[in-house]
Design a protein around this motif. Structure first.
Motif: not given
Length: 405
Positions: A42-50
């Motif tokens: 979850p610390v890598s928000g942009f990858r988590y979302e995409e």
């Protein structure tokens, strides 16, 4: 004898079943196969979302997980299983879609990942199995300009018979690929910015603390990952120098450091009572912190981490901050700003402590400007970083490529 024959028949039947299952998984075709080296941290928000949105949008899809980058965010690989369990619990549509090994047992109409190093690590088997691919060439992840070895890697990827399209997010990246004749314009899709978690963007009315409205302190934060001891690539050294300088003038200033830095990296003698360290936070944790911040300072500099290495404009942490009503003071040495109005929606500043101090003093003396930029900045960021602007064109591109396979 009869029992022995029966047992042999049963065993052969079981072996046949397993072989059929193996062949089924090896040759069945998914619509979309994804890959990542940190998802679903979850610390890598942009990858988590995409990647979560793509897995949800494409019914026939899976993602190969290889958490080799957990160490970059100070996380043990053993925590990966917990993150997988957490995301499946939150989104039941992902059940059975997250796989940790056996990439060659999956055929797909299309493959997708982000960053140069990720497509390079998968290129040979994609070509072996003749799987077409699309990828996003973000800054970082092995991509830097003016490096012969990187150019060779890019050429190897773009000349692959399986390459279909590349998504780029910065004008510099697009122009570099064209100027170097690495990739033709018609095979490049430009989408400024990056994908970000949508929770903060979807909240129309923020409940937050603002200087002189419901708090007496003026809170200034810095948020970045640590890749060098003094954080010169992200401007952490500049931030601390600025904090030392301005704290002698105002007693109500407070400083906040989020990410990979702590009090041992650079001396904070004299301001230790005014500065707080939070470590790495996932995007939910960032939201709660940012809603008490007035300004985020991002004095990152290109070509410091490595020759030719640069960050996207603005950093993803800046996007999350502004989405929560924080005013952004950011550098833009490479002139990557393509959409934001300077001094209205954010403030572009030189990466020097004295220049940052000058802008902060203006905001302290004219808080109306602080409130106005906070409002206008958030409104613009909500549009630019909405999934409508970021994810939708990616989905449409992937669907077209799948259809053409």
């Amino acid at each position: 004898m009869c029992n022995f024959v029966s047992e042999i028949k049963f065993l052969l039947k079981k072996i046949g079943f397993l072989l059929n299952q193996l062949l089924f998984w090896r040759y069945r075709k998914l619509d979309l196969l994804l890959y990542d080296d940190i998802y679903p941290h979850p610390v890598s928000g942009f990858r988590y979302e995409e990647l979560t949105v793509l897995l949800t949008e494409f019914k026939s899809s899976k993602i190969i997980l290889n958490p080799i980058s957990y160490g970059l965010v100070n996380t043990l690989k053993e925590n990966h299983k917990n993150h997988v369990a957490d995301i499946v619990k939150k989104n039941r549509l992902l059940k059975g879609k997250l796989i940790c090994k056996g990439r060659k047992y999956y055929r797909s109409k299309l493959f997708y990942c982000v960053f140069l190093h990720n497509i390079l690590s998968n290129l040979s088997w994609l070509e072996e199995l003749k799987i077409p691919f699309v990828f996003t060439l973000y800054p970082g992840g092995g991509f830097q300009v003016g490096d012969k070895k990187v150019d060779e890697s890019l050429r190897k990827v773009f000349e692959s018979p399986m390459f279909r399209k590349v998504i780029v997010t910065q004008p510099l990246t697009r122009d570099y690929l064209i100027k170097k004749k690495l990739c033709s314009l018609e095979r490049i899709m430009f989408v400024f910015g990056c994908v970000v978690p949508q929770q903060s963007l979807l909240e129309r009315a923020l409940v937050r603390k603002n200087y002189l409205i419901n708090k007496d302190t003026f809170d200034i934060c810095f948020c970045a990952a640590k890749y060098t001891p003094l954080g010169k690539d992200k401007g952490y050294d500049v931030f601390v120098k600025f904090a030392h300088q301005i704290s002698t003038k105002y007693d109500f200033l407070r400083f906040h450091v989020i990410g990979g830095f702590d009090k041992e990296d650079i001396a904070i003698d004299g301001i230790e009572e005014k500065i707080s360290f939070y470590g790495y936070k996932n995007f939910d944790g960032l939201k709660s912190i940012f809603r008490s911040m007035d300004v985020i300072v991002s004095p990152n500099k290109p070509f410091v981490l490595r020759p030719g290495a640069f960050d996207g404009f603005p950093l993803g942490t800046v996007v999350e901050a502004v989405s929560n009503g924080v005013v952004a003071l950011v550098t833009d040495e490479l002139k990557q700003n393509a959409v934001f109005k300077n001094n209205e929606e954010l403030i572009i500043v030189k990466g020097e402590s004295i220049a940052i101090e000058r802008e902060i003093i203006k905001l302290i003396n004219y808080p109306e400007k602080l409130y106005l930029i906070s409002k206008k900045g958030r409104e613009k960021f909500l549009k630019v970083y909405s999934n409508e602007r970021q994810i939708k064109p990616r989905i449409e591109l992937l669907k077209r490529e799948i259809y053409n396979c």
